[in-house]
Design a protein around this motif. Structure first.
Motif, PDB file in Angstrom:
ATOM      1  N   THR A 115      74.338 -64.431 -13.279  1.00  0.00           N
ATOM      2  CA  THR A 115      75.788 -64.232 -13.242  1.00  0.00           C
ATOM      3  C   THR A 115      76.493 -65.430 -13.869  1.00  0.00           C
ATOM      4  OG1 THR A 115      75.616 -62.914 -11.217  1.00  0.00           O
ATOM      5  CG2 THR A 115      77.777 -63.845 -11.742  1.00  0.00           C
ATOM      6  N   ILE A 116      77.379 -65.147 -14.792  1.00  0.00           N
ATOM      7  CA  ILE A 116      78.102 -66.191 -15.502  1.00  0.00           C
ATOM      8  C   ILE A 116      79.394 -66.529 -14.755  1.00  0.00           C
ATOM      9  CG2 ILE A 116      79.241 -66.801 -17.674  1.00  0.00           C
ATOM     10  CD1 ILE A 116      76.195 -66.627 -17.822  1.00  0.00           C
ATOM     11  N   GLY A 117      79.766 -67.819 -14.750  1.00  0.00           N
ATOM     12  CA  GLY A 117      81.038 -68.224 -14.172  1.00  0.00           C
ATOM     13  C   GLY A 117      80.962 -68.726 -12.754  1.00  0.00           C
ATOM     14  N   ILE A 154      55.195 -64.956 -12.622  1.00  0.00           N
ATOM     15  CA  ILE A 154      56.314 -64.244 -12.013  1.00  0.00           C
ATOM     16  C   ILE A 154      56.905 -63.278 -13.032  1.00  0.00           C
ATOM     17  CG2 ILE A 154      58.592 -64.498 -10.951  1.00  0.00           C
ATOM     18  CD1 ILE A 154      57.745 -67.317 -10.099  1.00  0.00           C
ATOM     19  N   GLY A 155      57.188 -62.076 -12.601  1.00  0.00           N
ATOM     20  CA  GLY A 155      57.810 -61.103 -13.489  1.00  0.00           C
ATOM     21  C   GLY A 155      59.302 -61.354 -13.637  1.00  0.00           C
ATOM     22  N   ARG A 156      59.834 -61.024 -14.808  1.00  0.00           N
ATOM     23  CA  ARG A 156      61.281 -61.114 -15.034  1.00  0.00           C
ATOM     24  C   ARG A 156      61.696 -59.960 -15.928  1.00  0.00           C
ATOM     25  NH1 ARG A 156      63.631 -64.488 -19.828  1.00  0.00           N
ATOM     26  NH2 ARG A 156      64.650 -62.451 -19.901  1.00  0.00           N
ATOM     27  N   PRO A 157      62.926 -59.476 -15.756  1.00  0.00           N
ATOM     28  CA  PRO A 157      63.406 -58.388 -16.616  1.00  0.00           C
ATOM     29  C   PRO A 157      63.675 -58.883 -18.033  1.00  0.00           C
ATOM     30  CG  PRO A 157      65.162 -59.160 -15.188  1.00  0.00           C
ATOM     31  CD  PRO A 157      63.918 -59.862 -14.737  1.00  0.00           C
ATOM     32  N   VAL A 158      63.828 -57.959 -18.956  1.00  0.00           N
ATOM     33  CA  VAL A 158      64.182 -58.320 -20.325  1.00  0.00           C
ATOM     34  C   VAL A 158      65.524 -59.038 -20.323  1.00  0.00           C
ATOM     35  CG1 VAL A 158      64.754 -57.422 -22.615  1.00  0.00           C
ATOM     36  CG2 VAL A 158      62.826 -56.456 -21.338  1.00  0.00           C
ATOM     37  N   ASN A 159      66.493 -58.465 -19.632  1.00  0.00           N
ATOM     38  CA  ASN A 159      67.805 -59.084 -19.453  1.00  0.00           C
ATOM     39  C   ASN A 159      68.188 -58.979 -17.982  1.00  0.00           C
ATOM     40  OD1 ASN A 159      68.589 -59.796 -22.221  1.00  0.00           O
ATOM     41  ND2 ASN A 159      68.616 -57.588 -22.581  1.00  0.00           N
ATOM     42  N   PHE A 160      68.524 -60.113 -17.381  1.00  0.00           N
ATOM     43  CA  PHE A 160      68.937 -60.101 -15.984  1.00  0.00           C
ATOM     44  C   PHE A 160      70.264 -59.368 -15.820  1.00  0.00           C
ATOM     45  CE2 PHE A 160      65.790 -63.388 -15.913  1.00  0.00           C
ATOM     46  CZ  PHE A 160      65.250 -63.333 -14.644  1.00  0.00           C
ATOM     47  N   LEU A 161      71.156 -59.524 -16.788  1.00  0.00           N
ATOM     48  CA  LEU A 161      72.451 -58.852 -16.777  1.00  0.00           C
ATOM     49  C   LEU A 161      72.658 -58.163 -18.107  1.00  0.00           C
ATOM     50  CD1 LEU A 161      74.756 -61.585 -15.180  1.00  0.00           C
ATOM     51  CD2 LEU A 161      73.751 -59.621 -14.043  1.00  0.00           C
ATOM     52  N   GLY A 162      73.619 -57.245 -18.145  1.00  0.00           N
ATOM     53  CA  GLY A 162      73.951 -56.572 -19.393  1.00  0.00           C
ATOM     54  C   GLY A 162      74.792 -57.435 -20.309  1.00  0.00           C
ATOM     55  N   ARG A 163      75.288 -58.561 -19.803  1.00  0.00           N
ATOM     56  CA  ARG A 163      76.097 -59.462 -20.598  1.00  0.00           C
ATOM     57  C   ARG A 163      75.627 -60.885 -20.305  1.00  0.00           C
ATOM     58  NH1 ARG A 163      78.341 -57.499 -16.240  1.00  0.00           N
ATOM     59  NH2 ARG A 163      79.347 -58.840 -14.708  1.00  0.00           N
ATOM     60  N   GLY A 165      73.772 -62.733 -22.385  1.00  0.00           N
ATOM     61  CA  GLY A 165      72.794 -63.061 -23.398  1.00  0.00           C
ATOM     62  C   GLY A 165      71.761 -64.076 -22.945  1.00  0.00           C
ATOM     63  N   ASP A 166      71.341 -64.913 -23.895  1.00  0.00           N
ATOM     64  CA  ASP A 166      70.282 -65.882 -23.617  1.00  0.00           C
ATOM     65  C   ASP A 166      70.690 -66.886 -22.549  1.00  0.00           C
ATOM     66  OD1 ASP A 166      68.653 -64.676 -25.473  1.00  0.00           O
ATOM     67  OD2 ASP A 166      69.156 -66.049 -27.107  1.00  0.00           O
ATOM     68  N   ALA A 167      71.958 -67.270 -22.524  1.00  0.00           N
ATOM     69  CA  ALA A 167      72.412 -68.241 -21.521  1.00  0.00           C
ATOM     70  C   ALA A 167      72.214 -67.688 -20.117  1.00  0.00           C
ATOM     71  CB  ALA A 167      73.882 -68.595 -21.754  1.00  0.00           C
ATOM     72  N   SER A 168      72.515 -66.416 -19.930  1.00  0.00           N
ATOM     73  CA  SER A 168      72.331 -65.771 -18.635  1.00  0.00           C
ATOM     74  C   SER A 168      70.857 -65.722 -18.251  1.00  0.00           C
ATOM     75  CB  SER A 168      72.917 -64.354 -18.680  1.00  0.00           C
ATOM     76  OG  SER A 168      72.671 -63.666 -17.483  1.00  0.00           O
ATOM     77  N   ASN A 169      70.013 -65.337 -19.207  1.00  0.00           N
ATOM     78  CA  ASN A 169      68.582 -65.246 -18.935  1.00  0.00           C
ATOM     79  C   ASN A 169      67.981 -66.617 -18.653  1.00  0.00           C
ATOM     80  OD1 ASN A 169      68.482 -62.444 -19.284  1.00  0.00           O
ATOM     81  ND2 ASN A 169      68.183 -62.622 -21.491  1.00  0.00           N
ATOM     82  N   ASP A 170      68.414 -67.625 -19.399  1.00  0.00           N
ATOM     83  CA  ASP A 170      67.897 -68.983 -19.184  1.00  0.00           C
ATOM     84  C   ASP A 170      68.282 -69.506 -17.804  1.00  0.00           C
ATOM     85  OD1 ASP A 170      66.857 -68.899 -21.730  1.00  0.00           O
ATOM     86  OD2 ASP A 170      68.422 -70.138 -22.636  1.00  0.00           O
TER      87      ASP A 170
END
Length: 450
Positions: A115-117, A154-163, A165-170
């Motif tokens: 989650t961003i913000g 550990i498993g992780r999704p392709v994208n944790f959120l739909g928005r 991008g890479d900053a969110s996943n990192d």
């Protein structure tokens, strides 16, 4: 010993390889799955529990500040933290349902990762939640195996959120890594969940195939287009086999939320108007059940929102229904409503009609739902899932030989039909809906940590 760790939105599970075969590790009696839920007297209890009961220290200065604040707040409330204060899995859910307003309960904190913000202290608190759950699973697995576990994939999704991008996943992966290290895992690697599921399916193949893996979990849907088979099995470098990936935060939780929103919230006043003729803001009905949206939850359960709800109660034409919404806020019943929506979703996979029973403190609310109404309610997330499948095939530029569907929500006949509509001539196969990711992570751990 190395294990695969599926830290899932709905459930957690772990597995290891014994003599070339995957063995899932029972975590609760003979059950290999523990639901991703946590319950404690207060939110602050969790941070102090890690430090005082498990001897797990914060990872950085921000974590230190969170811990100091937690200790002070617990002292002010007269809470002396003991190991039995923090419960997990079904025990956590049972305690929450027994008295929702007097406990801190959270389901699927993985949904908040990325989650961003959010402020640093909020992110540090989420790390504590994840660490507590991981430490609980690790200790249970070690007790079963009678040996220390220090290596994991550990498993992780392709994208944790739909928005994001890479900053969110990192951000999300960094939280998982720190939490795992603090829980006692010295060597940690990650693997995409759909790739892991594909690795388990690959073990059954006698010839190479182009496989589209569709992993519909509790929090995310991920699609991976992968070359699989004997030519690739056991290789550490799979770069050449990975053709395309798509993923978004849409999964079983979203199905439950939309069922609750479209079919259950009318019992709490959604659709009623004020005496002035104005509508009641729809966010008052969405936010309490949006359990994967931390901002929505905060807005609804904020103290100042109670003033707004009481004003709406006075202005509403159907005040008896809006009174239930006030009660939902007072007793923190959003998770209870979502649980009933989930039960309806499961039941309507077989039945044509289902009666939901929502237990408020003062009354029981009954709502009938038909299968067609359920299918209509989940059309929005269904369309998002279809779009992910279509995009994966488009990125690959070729048609798959087979579609391998996994994840708890992939059991839904509605979603399976949605995928079949896109690829009508491609065979759809399934393995262990809940265990394929865990098994694939264990296989990858066996390769990574040899």
């Amino acid at each position: 010993m190395a294990i695969g760790f599926d830290y899932g939105t709905a459930n957690c599970s772990v597995a290891h390889i014994i003599n070339g075969s995957v063995q899932q590790i029972p975590l609760v009696g003979d059950d290999c799955y523990i639901s991703s839920t946590l319950c404690a007297p207060t939110a602050e209890t969790v941070s102090e529990y890690l430090f005082r009961c498990l001897n797990i220290r914060p990872a950085n200065e921000v974590g230190d500040a969170v811990l100091r604040r937690a200790i002070q707040m617990n002292r002010d409330e007269g809470i002396e933290v003991i190991p039995s204060d923090v419960l997990f899995g079904q025990q956590a859910l049972d305690l929450y349902l027994e008295d929702p307003k007097d406990v801190y309960y959270i389901k699927s904190p993985k949904s908040f990762l990325g989650t961003i913000g959010l402020r640093d202290m909020q992110l540090s608190f989420f790390e504590d939640l994840v660490c507590a759950m991981m430490a609980n699973v690790k200790h249970r697995a070690e007790a079963r195996l009678q040996q220390d576990l220090t290596q994991t994939v550990i498993g992780r999704p392709v994208n944790f959120l739909g928005r994001g991008g890479d900053a969110s996943n990192d951000q999300a992966e960094a939280i998982l890594l720190r939490a795992a290290n603090r829980a006692g895992f010295k060597d940690v690697a990650f693997q995409l969940e759909p790739v892991a599921a594909g690795l388990d399916y690959e073990s059954t193949l006698s010839e190479d195939k182009n496989v589209l893996v569709v992993d519909i979990g509790g929090g995310t849907t991920d699609c991976s287009f992968i070359k699989m088979g004997p030519s690739w099995a056991g290789k550490l470098d799979r770069t050449g086999s990975l053709i395309a990936h798509t993923g978004q935060r849409v999964g079983g939780n979203d199905l439950d939320i939309y069922i609750a929103f479209r079919r259950l919230m009318s019992a709490f006043g959604m659709g009623t108007k004020r005496h002035s003729g104005l509508d009641i803001p729809v966010t008052q009905f969405w936010n309490p059940i949006a359990i994967n949206d931390v901002q929505a939850q905060r807005k609804f359960y904020a103290h100042e929102n109670m003033k707004e709800l009481k004003m709406l109660l006075k202005e509403a034409k159907e005040s008896d229904k809006v009174a239930r919404l006030v009660k939902l806020h007072q007793d923190t019943l959003g998770y209870a409503v979502i649980r009933e929506a989930e039960k309806a979703k499961i039941a309507l996979g077989e039945a044509d009609q289902y009666r939901v029973f929502i237990q408020l403190i003062s009354e029981q609310v009954d709502v009938d739902i038909t299968r067609s109404e359920m299918e209509s309610a989940i059309d929005n997330p269904k369309q998002k899932i279809k779009a992910l499948v279509e995009e994966a095939v488009k990125q690959a530029g070729i048609q798959p030989d087979v579609v391998f569907m996994t994840g708890g929500s992939a059991r839904s006949s509605v979603l399976r039909q949605a995928v079949n509509d896109i690829l009508p001539t491609t065979p759809l196969v399934a393995g262990n809906y809940f265990g394929s990711v865990t098994a694939g992570l264990a296989r990858w751990a066996d390769i990574c940590f040899k």
